[in-house]
Write a protein that holds these residues in place. Structure first.
Motif, mmCIF file in Angstrom:
data_model
loop_
_atom_site.group_PDB
_atom_site.id
_atom_site.type_symbol
_atom_site.label_atom_id
_atom_site.label_comp_id
_atom_site.label_asym_id
_atom_site.label_seq_id
_atom_site.Cartn_x
_atom_site.Cartn_y
_atom_site.Cartn_z
ATOM 1 N N ILE A 435 -43.468 -32.704 -79.869
ATOM 2 C CA ILE A 435 -43.590 -33.475 -78.629
ATOM 3 C C ILE A 435 -42.868 -32.701 -77.528
ATOM 4 C CG2 ILE A 435 -42.845 -35.545 -77.370
ATOM 5 C CD1 ILE A 435 -43.241 -37.166 -79.868
ATOM 6 N N GLY A 436 -43.545 -32.474 -76.422
ATOM 7 C CA GLY A 436 -42.920 -31.831 -75.266
ATOM 8 C C GLY A 436 -42.110 -32.846 -74.488
ATOM 9 N N VAL A 437 -40.814 -32.875 -74.734
ATOM 10 C CA VAL A 437 -39.963 -33.907 -74.131
ATOM 11 C C VAL A 437 -39.951 -33.791 -72.610
ATOM 12 C CG1 VAL A 437 -37.605 -34.794 -73.991
ATOM 13 C CG2 VAL A 437 -38.537 -34.093 -76.199
ATOM 14 N N THR A 438 -39.734 -32.586 -72.088
ATOM 15 C CA THR A 438 -39.719 -32.435 -70.637
ATOM 16 C C THR A 438 -41.115 -32.656 -70.044
ATOM 17 O OG1 THR A 438 -39.802 -30.043 -71.094
ATOM 18 C CG2 THR A 438 -37.704 -30.957 -70.436
ATOM 19 N N ARG A 439 -42.144 -32.270 -70.771
ATOM 20 C CA ARG A 439 -43.507 -32.473 -70.272
ATOM 21 C C ARG A 439 -43.858 -33.954 -70.209
ATOM 22 N NH1 ARG A 439 -49.166 -29.447 -71.702
ATOM 23 N NH2 ARG A 439 -48.172 -27.801 -70.529
ATOM 24 N N VAL A 440 -43.298 -34.755 -71.109
ATOM 25 C CA VAL A 440 -43.546 -36.196 -71.090
ATOM 26 C C VAL A 440 -43.157 -36.789 -69.739
ATOM 27 C CG1 VAL A 440 -42.606 -38.387 -71.957
ATOM 28 C CG2 VAL A 440 -43.489 -36.700 -73.559
ATOM 29 N N ILE A 441 -42.036 -36.338 -69.196
ATOM 30 C CA ILE A 441 -41.575 -36.869 -67.910
ATOM 31 C C ILE A 441 -42.589 -36.552 -66.815
ATOM 32 C CG2 ILE A 441 -39.750 -36.773 -66.179
ATOM 33 C CD1 ILE A 441 -37.816 -36.025 -68.443
ATOM 34 N N ALA A 442 -43.028 -35.299 -66.759
ATOM 35 C CA ALA A 442 -44.016 -34.910 -65.751
ATOM 36 C C ALA A 442 -45.316 -35.671 -65.940
ATOM 37 C CB ALA A 442 -44.264 -33.409 -65.816
ATOM 38 N N ALA A 443 -45.748 -35.834 -67.186
ATOM 39 C CA ALA A 443 -46.995 -36.552 -67.465
ATOM 40 C C ALA A 443 -46.891 -38.012 -67.052
ATOM 41 C CB ALA A 443 -47.336 -36.448 -68.948
ATOM 42 N N ALA A 444 -45.733 -38.620 -67.286
ATOM 43 C CA ALA A 444 -45.533 -40.012 -66.888
ATOM 44 C C ALA A 444 -45.659 -40.163 -65.375
ATOM 45 C CB ALA A 444 -44.167 -40.506 -67.350
ATOM 46 N N ILE A 445 -45.144 -39.190 -64.636
ATOM 47 C CA ILE A 445 -45.234 -39.232 -63.173
ATOM 48 C C ILE A 445 -46.672 -39.025 -62.720
ATOM 49 C CG2 ILE A 445 -44.514 -38.083 -61.045
ATOM 50 C CD1 ILE A 445 -41.840 -37.469 -62.485
ATOM 51 N N GLU A 446 -47.385 -38.075 -63.347
ATOM 52 C CA GLU A 446 -48.782 -37.833 -62.980
ATOM 53 C C GLU A 446 -49.626 -39.089 -63.154
ATOM 54 O OE1 GLU A 446 -50.242 -35.202 -61.645
ATOM 55 O OE2 GLU A 446 -48.419 -33.997 -61.609
ATOM 56 N N GLN A 447 -49.202 -39.951 -64.042
ATOM 57 C CA GLN A 447 -49.959 -41.167 -64.331
ATOM 58 C C GLN A 447 -49.451 -42.370 -63.542
ATOM 59 O OE1 GLN A 447 -49.924 -43.106 -68.420
ATOM 60 N NE2 GLN A 447 -51.782 -41.869 -68.567
ATOM 61 N N ASN A 448 -48.244 -42.268 -62.984
ATOM 62 C CA ASN A 448 -47.607 -43.432 -62.360
ATOM 63 C C ASN A 448 -46.920 -43.049 -61.049
ATOM 64 O OD1 ASN A 448 -47.723 -45.599 -64.711
ATOM 65 N ND2 ASN A 448 -47.066 -43.685 -65.657
ATOM 66 N N TYR A 449 -47.664 -43.108 -59.965
ATOM 67 C CA TYR A 449 -47.090 -42.799 -58.654
ATOM 68 C C TYR A 449 -47.963 -43.439 -57.564
ATOM 69 C CZ TYR A 449 -50.839 -39.386 -57.960
ATOM 70 O OH TYR A 449 -52.068 -38.810 -57.802
ATOM 71 N N ASP A 450 -47.411 -43.507 -56.363
ATOM 72 C CA ASP A 450 -48.192 -43.897 -55.188
ATOM 73 C C ASP A 450 -47.724 -43.062 -54.009
ATOM 74 O OD1 ASP A 450 -45.791 -45.010 -54.362
ATOM 75 O OD2 ASP A 450 -46.394 -47.075 -54.737
ATOM 76 N N ASP A 451 -48.133 -43.425 -52.798
ATOM 77 C CA ASP A 451 -47.782 -42.596 -51.644
ATOM 78 C C ASP A 451 -46.314 -42.685 -51.266
ATOM 79 O OD1 ASP A 451 -47.839 -45.182 -50.719
ATOM 80 O OD2 ASP A 451 -49.191 -44.808 -49.046
ATOM 81 N N ARG A 452 -45.561 -43.569 -51.921
ATOM 82 C CA ARG A 452 -44.132 -43.689 -51.625
ATOM 83 C C ARG A 452 -43.261 -42.988 -52.663
ATOM 84 N NH1 ARG A 452 -46.318 -48.603 -50.861
ATOM 85 N NH2 ARG A 452 -45.413 -49.485 -52.749
ATOM 86 N N GLY A 453 -43.843 -42.614 -53.795
ATOM 87 C CA GLY A 453 -43.055 -41.913 -54.799
ATOM 88 C C GLY A 453 -43.446 -42.265 -56.215
ATOM 89 N N ILE A 454 -42.471 -42.169 -57.114
ATOM 90 C CA ILE A 454 -42.688 -42.365 -58.550
ATOM 91 C C ILE A 454 -42.676 -43.857 -58.879
ATOM 92 C CG2 ILE A 454 -41.776 -41.823 -60.851
ATOM 93 C CD1 ILE A 454 -40.259 -39.454 -59.473
ATOM 94 N N ILE A 455 -43.477 -44.232 -59.884
ATOM 95 C CA ILE A 455 -43.408 -45.593 -60.439
ATOM 96 C C ILE A 455 -43.150 -45.419 -61.935
ATOM 97 C CG2 ILE A 455 -44.560 -47.829 -60.681
ATOM 98 C CD1 ILE A 455 -46.431 -47.016 -58.407
ATOM 99 N N PHE A 456 -41.886 -45.266 -62.298
ATOM 100 C CA PHE A 456 -41.582 -44.983 -63.692
ATOM 101 C C PHE A 456 -41.873 -46.177 -64.599
ATOM 102 C CE2 PHE A 456 -38.660 -41.395 -62.558
ATOM 103 C CZ PHE A 456 -39.255 -40.461 -63.392
ATOM 104 N N PRO A 457 -42.435 -45.935 -65.807
ATOM 105 C CA PRO A 457 -42.425 -46.975 -66.837
ATOM 106 C C PRO A 457 -40.977 -47.389 -67.083
ATOM 107 C CG PRO A 457 -43.804 -45.115 -67.511
ATOM 108 C CD PRO A 457 -43.068 -44.685 -66.280
#
Length: 561
Positions: A435-457
């Motif tokens: 599992i790419g631990v650091t890549r998970v963070i980037a992937a989570a952001i690619e899936q969860n954001y809007d024009d104001r920033g990150i929407i973290f799970p």
């Protein structure tokens, strides 16, 4: 934690080299800082997120019965030479000599090291099955690091390895790890799919990748619209088809006025690209070969590599040496072996090159052409699913996990044997799970954001709650209420951030949204007057007024959801 105690260097603008959303937002939110190409420092907020991902991974791996170890990043060349990968791996393997002239590498993965350990300490079949995992830094000398931590040179991975007496035991652990990975990604709050995949440079037999669905994903993954079938586009396999058409046209050579591409030829002759056949000349270790595909299909390089080994497209000079004209290569009269894709071999009355300058054949058919058939192409949307149920849908995905059945690729080469029940030495069979631990963070952001920033799970957000007190440093009432609520949250075990900076409300709101903190509570003199707080969830636009006295119970209920 209070913001004045933390380094949170948020930025209004992303650097020019940040091409994708996750890279832009991780820099802007102050999660990472670039040191050099493909090398990033994790700042305090980034580390909090990283540790949460690692914690979930560790908890589920422990539940699966895997034992945590920690192996060196620096690995001696002898191990890689023993496995045969020292020459095979390529320039991504960073090789160097120590002061004594001994060869080492920076580990991109740890199959060799763990197999060496197993050969030392696992001696009897009674010890099997046994699995180990680590959360460790890896280094791969990418030729072009890009997309921030998505494809960096140094990264953190959870890699696990299992050892077994036989294939049946390996399959049990493989299935368990598949389930464990699903639990991990479920807990991380990601929209993901496990898909059949190619094993690549790791090697082995069976393989599944886990992809987070995102438009920015580098991989194309295919799903059936009527079943659970899912596979990386490189792994979608097609079978030989029955010919359902009959040759009717008369073959004719026509002038195509310097039209060389499928798009140009099909438009000029008013035929569908699927009714055209394109021929590629490739160079292999056995010499030049010709591959024929339907005009609307693309060559699957992984399939071709599996069939022919290392290959490349033939040069213009090599094509000319065959007496062929680039842009007008056909399937008839070739002097080299011709391999035809299954989908192309069932086309009748097709258009192809005439092997003459500025000429194409219309009404061509396969009669009289010597060829073999193979599965050569990539899947396209609308293809019948290989499991016979429904049609394929194609979406983009970010690979965050990969599991392999390695078999005895490493254990045989490195003498990882145990004494079997019969008293004879048995070579162990292995599994590998990353599992790419650091890549998970980037992937989570690619899936969860809007024009104001990150929407973290919520599971991986740096804090669960942020308290934004307006005029905290000027209003005694606001400060008292904010400090009291902050203390209540701490005592209740809530991860809370109190923004006690001397900043305008707009800046504090913007930073909390940029950081993706799931829950925000706002206090002001107005709230001190009416006895309320303002609540807003990061993933919703509505705001709520909640009684200050009920604020703790309210936020606990939200967190429980």
């Amino acid at each position: 934690m209070k913001t004045t105690q933390l380094l949170i260097p948020t930025q209004k603008e992303a650097p020019n080299d940040a091409q994708i959303i996750s890279h832009q937002l991780m820099i802007r939110a102050g999660l990472i800082s670039k040191l050099a190409s493909g090398l990033y420092s994790y700042l305090p907020m980034g580390v909090r997120i990283l540790k949460k991902v690692e914690s979930i991974v560790r908890e589920e791996m422990d539940k699966a019965g895997s034992q945590e170890v920690l192996m060196p990043v620096t690995q001696p060349a002898e191990l890689w030479q023993e496995s045969g990968r020292w020459q095979e791996y390529g320039p991504e393997l960073l090789r160097f000599n120590d002061r004594h002239g001994r060869e080492f590498c920076m580990g991109p993965t740890h199959e060799e090291v763990i197999t060496h350990l197993a050969a030392q300490y696992i001696r009897s079949y009674k010890q099997l099955p046994m699995s180990f995992y680590q959360v460790q830094t890896k280094f791969r000398d990418e030729i072009r690091p890009r997309f921030g931590v998505m494809r960096s040179r140094e990264f953190i991975m959870k890699d696990a390895y299992s050892f077994h007496l036989d294939q049946a035991s390996l399959q049990q652990t493989y299935d368990l790890m598949h389930q464990t990975y699903c639990k991990i990604f479920d807990r991380l709050g990601l929209d993901y799919r496990p898909v059949l995949a190619d094993s690549g440079s790791i090697g082995g037999d069976a393989s599944h990748e886990f992809h987070v669905l995102a438009d920015s994903g580098e991989d194309e993954i295919c799903f059936s619209n009527e079943s659970d079938y899912a596979a990386n586009i490189e792994k979608v396999a097609f079978s030989k088809q029955e010919v359902t058409c009959h040759a009717q046209a008369v073959e004719e050579s026509v002038l195509t006025k310097k039209k060389t591409s499928i798009e140009q030829v099909s438009e000029f002759l008013n035929v569908a690209p699927s009714q055209c056949i394109k021929t590629l000349i490739i160079k292999t270790s056995e010499g030049l070969k010709a591959l024929a595909l339907r005009g609307d299909h693309e060559l699957n390089e992984i399939k071709a590599h599996n069939l022919f080994g290392e290959f490349e497209l033939a040069s213009d000079e090599e094509i000319k040496s065959l007496g062929l004209k680039k842009g007008f290569i056909g399937v008839k009269g070739l002097s080299i072996e011709l391999i035809v894709d299954y989908s192309a071999s069932v086309v009748c009355d097709f258009v192809c090159g005439a092997n003459e300058w500025d000429q194409h054949l219309t009404g061509a058919n396969w009669q009289g052409v010597e060829f073999s058939e193979a599965d050569l192409r990539n899947a396209v949307a609308g293809d019948d699913s290989p499991d016979g149920k429904g049609q394929l849908i194609i979406k983009r995905g970010i690979e965050v996990g990969h599991i392999f059945q390695l078999g005895d690729k490493y254990s045989k080469a490195m003498n990882s044997n145990v004494i079997g029940e019969s008293g004879k030495a048995v070579t162990t069979t292995m599994g590998c799970y990353g599992i790419g631990v650091t890549r998970v963070i980037a992937a989570a952001i690619e899936q969860n954001y809007d024009d104001r920033g990150i929407i973290f799970p919520e599971a991986i957000a740096p804090f669960q709650v942020v308290i934004v007190p307006i005029n905290y440093n000027k209003s005694t009432r606001v400060k008292t209420l904010a400090d009291n609520l902050y203390q209540q949250c701490l005592e209740a075990g809530i991860e809370v951030l109190l923004d006690n900076r001397k900043e305008r409300a707009g800046i504090m709101f913007a930073d909390s949204e940029l950081l993706g903190i799931p829950h925000r509570m706002v206090l002001s003199d107005t709230h001190a007057d009416n006895g309320n707080i303002e609540y807003k969830a990061r993933n919703q636009s509505d705001k709520l007024e909640v009684s200050y006295d009920d604020a703790l119970a309210f936020i606990q209920e939200k967190l429980a959801e």
